[in-house]
Motif scaffolding. Sequence first.
Motif, PDB file in Angstrom:
ATOM      1  N   ILE A 296       0.831  -1.197   0.000  1.00  0.00           N
ATOM      2  CA  ILE A 296       0.000   0.000   0.000  1.00  0.00           C
ATOM      3  C   ILE A 296       0.866   1.248   0.000  1.00  0.00           C
ATOM      4  N   SER A 297       0.238   2.339  -0.303  1.00  0.00           N
ATOM      5  CA  SER A 297       0.976   3.584  -0.313  1.00  0.00           C
ATOM      6  C   SER A 297       0.083   4.648   0.309  1.00  0.00           C
ATOM      7  N   VAL A 298       0.675   5.431   1.175  1.00  0.00           N
ATOM      8  CA  VAL A 298      -0.109   6.455   1.852  1.00  0.00           C
ATOM      9  C   VAL A 298       0.561   7.796   1.608  1.00  0.00           C
TER      10      VAL A 298
ATOM     11  N   LEU B 270      -1.805  18.877  12.224  1.00  0.00           N
ATOM     12  CA  LEU B 270      -0.415  18.675  12.634  1.00  0.00           C
ATOM     13  C   LEU B 270       0.575  18.963  11.521  1.00  0.00           C
TER      14      LEU B 270
ATOM     15  N   LYS C 238       7.774  17.552  10.291  1.00  0.00           N
ATOM     16  CA  LYS C 238       8.938  17.629   9.423  1.00  0.00           C
ATOM     17  C   LYS C 238       9.105  16.262   8.785  1.00  0.00           C
ATOM     18  N   LYS C 239       9.389  16.310   7.499  1.00  0.00           N
ATOM     19  CA  LYS C 239       9.473  15.040   6.808  1.00  0.00           C
ATOM     20  C   LYS C 239      10.891  14.500   6.913  1.00  0.00           C
ATOM     21  N   THR C 240      11.002  13.257   7.275  1.00  0.00           N
ATOM     22  CA  THR C 240      12.296  12.589   7.259  1.00  0.00           C
ATOM     23  C   THR C 240      12.313  11.715   6.020  1.00  0.00           C
TER      24      THR C 240
ATOM     25  N   ASP D 112      10.210   0.384  12.083  1.00  0.00           N
ATOM     26  CA  ASP D 112      11.571   0.600  11.596  1.00  0.00           C
ATOM     27  C   ASP D 112      12.537  -0.020  12.584  1.00  0.00           C
TER      28      ASP D 112
ATOM     29  N   MET E 263       1.288   9.126  11.471  1.00  0.00           N
ATOM     30  CA  MET E 263       0.198  10.052  11.762  1.00  0.00           C
ATOM     31  C   MET E 263      -1.115   9.322  11.691  1.00  0.00           C
ATOM     32  N   ASP E 264      -2.076   9.842  12.380  1.00  0.00           N
ATOM     33  CA  ASP E 264      -3.403   9.272  12.244  1.00  0.00           C
ATOM     34  C   ASP E 264      -3.970   9.759  10.919  1.00  0.00           C
TER      35      ASP E 264
ATOM     36  N   LEU F  13       0.020  12.479  15.965  1.00  0.00           N
ATOM     37  CA  LEU F  13       1.138  11.672  15.504  1.00  0.00           C
ATOM     38  C   LEU F  13       1.584  10.762  16.648  1.00  0.00           C
TER      39      LEU F  13
ATOM     40  N   ALA G  95      12.540  -2.089   7.437  1.00  0.00           N
ATOM     41  CA  ALA G  95      11.219  -1.565   7.798  1.00  0.00           C
ATOM     42  C   ALA G  95      10.206  -2.679   7.602  1.00  0.00           C
TER      43      ALA G  95
ATOM     44  N   ILE H  22       4.604  -0.967   2.701  1.00  0.00           N
ATOM     45  CA  ILE H  22       3.913   0.305   2.899  1.00  0.00           C
ATOM     46  C   ILE H  22       4.794   1.469   2.451  1.00  0.00           C
ATOM     47  N   ASP H  23       4.299   2.174   1.480  1.00  0.00           N
ATOM     48  CA  ASP H  23       5.043   3.337   1.005  1.00  0.00           C
ATOM     49  C   ASP H  23       4.442   4.557   1.694  1.00  0.00           C
ATOM     50  N   GLN H  24       5.151   5.039   2.676  1.00  0.00           N
ATOM     51  CA  GLN H  24       4.577   6.075   3.507  1.00  0.00           C
ATOM     52  C   GLN H  24       5.638   7.121   3.772  1.00  0.00           C
ATOM     53  N   GLU H  25       5.211   8.345   3.765  1.00  0.00           N
ATOM     54  CA  GLU H  25       6.196   9.378   4.076  1.00  0.00           C
ATOM     55  C   GLU H  25       6.470   9.375   5.567  1.00  0.00           C
ATOM     56  N   HIS H  26       7.715   9.580   5.889  1.00  0.00           N
ATOM     57  CA  HIS H  26       8.105   9.511   7.290  1.00  0.00           C
ATOM     58  C   HIS H  26       8.082  10.915   7.869  1.00  0.00           C
ATOM     59  N   LEU H  27       7.140  11.157   8.752  1.00  0.00           N
ATOM     60  CA  LEU H  27       6.974  12.508   9.271  1.00  0.00           C
ATOM     61  C   LEU H  27       7.271  12.539  10.754  1.00  0.00           C
ATOM     62  N   GLY H  28       7.887  13.575  11.184  1.00  0.00           N
ATOM     63  CA  GLY H  28       8.196  13.698  12.599  1.00  0.00           C
ATOM     64  C   GLY H  28       7.979  15.115  13.073  1.00  0.00           C
ATOM     65  N   ILE H  29       7.939  15.282  14.394  1.00  0.00           N
ATOM     66  CA  ILE H  29       7.808  16.616  14.958  1.00  0.00           C
ATOM     67  C   ILE H  29       9.170  16.988  15.528  1.00  0.00           C
ATOM     68  N   PRO H  30       9.711  18.097  15.058  1.00  0.00           N
ATOM     69  CA  PRO H  30      11.039  18.463  15.553  1.00  0.00           C
ATOM     70  C   PRO H  30      11.010  18.696  17.070  1.00  0.00           C
TER      71      PRO H  30
END
Lengths: 1092, 285
Positions: free
Chosen positions: A975-977, A985, A990-992, B56, B67-68, B74, B94, B148-156
């Motif tokens: 899947i891809s999100v 939010l 910030k994207k890693t 990971d 994220m939800d 998050l 992963a 799962i292809d998902q962007e990895h997002l974080g909060i600084p």
Amino acid sequence: MSSVGKKRRIIVLDRNGNRRETESDEDRVPHKKVKNDTLEQRRARSSQHTKSSFEEDLGRLTQEVNELKTGGQEQDQHWPRPNLPESWNPGDEDLIFQQIECDEGTFNGKTTIQLFGVTETGHSVLLHITDFHHYLYVAAPIGFTQQHLQGFRGFLEAKLQNGLEPAIAGVQILLRQNLYGFNGNQLSPYIKIDVTDPKLIPRLRSLIEHGDANYQKMWPAEDGGLKTFDAIQYVMRFMVDTEISGMSWVEVPAGEYHLVGRREKQSNCQIEATVNFKKLIAHPSEGEYQKMAPLRILSFDIECAGRKGIFPDAEVDPVIQIANMITRYGESKPFIRNVFTLGTCASIVNTQVLSYKNEGEMLLSWSDFLHRADPDVIIGYNIANFDFPYLLERAKNLKLVRFPYWTRLGHVKSEAKDSNFSSKQMGNRDTKATNTDGRLQLDLLQLVQRDYQLRSYTLNSVSAHFLGEQKEDVHHSMITELHNGTEDSRRRLAVYCLKDAYLPQRLMDKLMCLVNYTEMARVTGVPFNYLLSRGQQIKFISQLYRKAKEQKLVVPNLLPHGGDEQYEGATVIEPEKGYYDVPIATLDFASLYPSIMQAHNLCYTTLVKKGTCDRLGLQKDIDYEITPNGDRFVKAHRRKGMVPLILEALLGARKKAKADLKKATDPFEKAVLNGRQLALKISANSVYGITGATVGKLPCLQIASSVTGYGRQMIMRTKEEVEKRYTIANGYTHDAKVIYGDTDSVMVKFGPKDLPTAMELGTEAAEFVSQKFITPIKLEFEKVYFPYLLINKKRYAGLYWTNTEKHDKMDSKGIETVRRDNCRLVQVCIETVLRKLLIDQDIEGAQTYVKNLISDLLQNRVDMSQLVITKALSKSDYTAKQAHVELAERMRKRDAGSAPTLGDRVAYVIVKGAGGAKNYEKSEDPIFVLENSVPIDTKYYLENQLSKPLGRIFEPIIGDRKVQQLLTGDHTRTISVSAPAVGGLMKFAKKTETCMGCKIPLTKKEESGAAVCSDCESRFGELYQKTVTRVSDLEVKFSRLWTQCQRCQGSIHCEVICSSRDCPIFYMRMKAKKDVVDAGKDLKRFDVDISW
Amino acid sequence: MGQINVHSHSLSGLFSAANSRLKPGMLLLEARLEQAGVLKKVVDAIKDLVQDCNFDCNDSGIALQAMDNSHVALVSMLLKSEGFSPYRLDRNVALGVNLTSLTKVLRCAQNEDILTLKAEDTPDNLSLVFENAENDRISEYEIKLMDIDQEHLGIPETEYAAAISMPSAEFQRICRDLIQLSESVSIEASKEGVKFSCSGDIGSGSVTLRQHNNVDKPELSTKIELTEPVALTFSLKYLVNFCKASALSSVVTLSLSNEVPLLVEYAMGSGFVRFYLAPKIGEEE
């Protein structure tokens, strides 16, 4: 020689405004047309604009119009109608014209009928018809004789109290019969009361019905009131009694009509006359009088300069352009093409450009244009609800008192009124109605909405659907920008506006609306404009009254009693679900319900009570028959029913029209005849519905339920007969089996595996069974389904064969391919699956296809246009919350201008929501989703949209277990999100970057921003190459889409500004644009790797 | 005879296949957790916010960050490698897991079971082994992994103006009580204490906690570290959801700064579960 030189000079001077004008004017005198063309072409080339394809079309128009031009026909760009010949004299010439509108009017203070029309030479006519009295009937009481008439008349006169004028024009005793019920064909006395003014009829009627007109208490007091008969409007009464039908030709012999003097003239028609109704000759629409007068048809469109984010509001936003096209009926190209613009506008090939500095001035000259060009029919797209009311409102705001006179009657103002149209067939609609007395209106939008089920009803998608042609869909905020630009940008807008004016015309030609509706008016006898503004009932009533008059029947005025009595409908033979790889023959009853009514003589007039049977000594099955519901109808030798007679006439006429159609060679004649046979068919089929409508004026549930009763019986009988005859015991190879049947058809599995045998058996069976039924009931063998997939009641698909050589098409019923409340993805998927299953007979391939599609869906690789669901916003308060309603509400908060309004179709996609969010909370505007890359709830599409229809199709073929695998197998694990740009939010997040090889987040300092992690360093080359290829593929894709859109907008030198929400290309283009940008960013990350 | 042979052959085939999958040399990941309960609680705490997510795995441990669906909250989770014994990992990987499926499998484990996570190189499956010391039962489960292809997002990481630590049960109670009245709660932190207040259609309510120190049971203390007063509003629905992690730790820390997401942290001995929640601004949902 010299002309060449001059032409050159024109180019040189081209950029020199005024001087160019004078130079070219001088030139133009000798050969006007040629000059004009070359000038335009050269100008087009010299300005930055290259001609769009539509402009080329425009260019071609004049040439073709010129070729068409012969003798008395219209001149190109010449506004007024041809003048009446000098020699024209009302004493010598018969007045023959096609009447297009029939209205109530007044002349010399008396109520008249106004007939508007056009003569064969194209002159407009208004005929005032005088001295036609409206009337009603009331049953005469016992003992009422001729002697009472005078007294009764005086009595009524006193009751009505119509001032000085007499109210009653006449009272007569006539022998008539009640429409309802058989009574031994006995006529009884009825009193016919004529009034001087049709406006008195309602008062008279209520007087009688409330029992206040009981003269000398002669009527026995039954429930206080009396029944009146023949409740029909004045106009219809007139048309019925004079035998005029809608759009038919009428004639008044020379000398019988009197031209109206200039002073008394009410209209701007070329001929205005009065005539006594007795002198009017109605021509039936046959033979010579099938023709059409050369009607002038105006198609127009307006553009307004809205403000950003707000839908144009007539209080503030000006009308900036009005484009007009006028075509003569029968010609394919418009002979007047012009555009009224506010502010300058660069000239457009073959089009009059009329520029005005001031909006009021422009509107007034448009109104003036309307008067001079004097169209008979006004068409456009959504003119009823937008263009007309907007123009009127705007003129009111600008205080243009002279503006809103679009009618043919000089003193009557055009006004927009709110009206609400609701019918079972079309649902509820709020509309506006603008009066244009004497001119017909056809709003193509309303018409298409009425007659066709489409996913979207924008002009763009409708023309794409019917004409195979798109137009650019310029968002209304863009229009203002173009308007505020240069004369060239305004020119671009004008071309766009002209196209919007031309498309309705082409749609009308293509759909042959005018012809078909004209034929419908002629067949059913109602005026043209009733067809659009009224329901089905009026058409039947018109025919019924016409027949009733012949047979001396009177129709009681029944008060609608809104009862919801139900009766049993059609039958459905329980389907034997499954996938059949043998031919399945389909046997259909031709026009089942009409033929049942004919065969069993079902009518209002033949319905007979048990008591009456006994009284008249009627014998069962000889004089009357009892229907499956226990109702009694007398047989034809006792009394031939009127409904069967109407049906006979309709179906007979249809047969004749079809026969003529075969012989006809002229395309116009063909169109007319085809329109006629269609109208006849629709009319015949609507009769049953009217007898069953309890809210209607002529309900007769006994007829309706008997019809369905016979229908059910016949289907079961057919099944029995077929299964009894085609058995192994009777020497056939297989036992035949009826696997399904619905309303008027049965599906038979005869057994043999080859088509020819199945067809033979089908033909034979149809004939065999037909013999068992009374004429004109006929069972027809029409087609064979092979293979055939029977899913459930009213749900099946199959390959449709009518010959043994090649299948005709793939046919499916009740399957998601045709329904509109799901997304295109489902439609495409089901269609492909069916094609693979039925045509290729490749079950494996169909499964693979589904698996790939699901995996694409879960990885966000499906194009967004495929996921858009549209639903009509049909009423303002829904009790249950629904996705499209909620979205419309949210959009209204976001931008009130562009939000969908009542009646619009709302487009939405389902996006991922918080845990436990309801579907209605997850709907979102597709454009918003694209712009902010909101993640799509792919699971919703899989589970709520795809899984059920797929399950239904595959279950009979591969079984339950395999279906589950199809929907949840290994292919669903990738899947891809996507990460959106909105959400509380997101502005903090910030994207890693993750490694392109193994998806591990690149958190280490030296890795940040790079493409691969240290573990995947060895794959650097491979991944880099992959990304480069991807970027270039996406670039190619985007360019292709861009070019596609440029072609569609018709110019490859301008930026694409189209934002059509119905166009799959639009979504693809938006997505491709974003993909290219994103992929480009990925590619840049490799640069970071190289540096360390 | 022959029949038995075939039978035994197929059986041994089965075994060998199973063995090969579990052969230590081929494994990419092997992580043994003394108490299965820890993972159970962690997954329970986040499964309502996130459905499909990548675990990971790297040198520092097993992390999850997602994220939800509505992108208001998050989750960030870390099980440090020290918490496992042993923790063996050949290279970073992963593991895409459907949390609903994982929950189903984890239900089969008891809290005291020893849990071992195993994955092969280029894994299609994640295997979980539960060992019960008491009755020597070994259960093995596998769940299919997802790509799962998902962007990895974080909060600084930021410096917060206020950090409140309080008993997690107390926080859970407050959230559950206040959601009866309203959809959102405003949290005001000042020197005196922290005030949770809300108002809804039926009325309003507030709970104020003063700073206090419980010497006997330090986990019941409420501590407030403050550089400046803070007042923010949050959706209670999400906070109630976060509270499902209360089982992980008896103490919860709320960190706040004006116009910055709230951080709710449940620290465990060898890891943490952190939730970030965007503040409500004005009329926005």
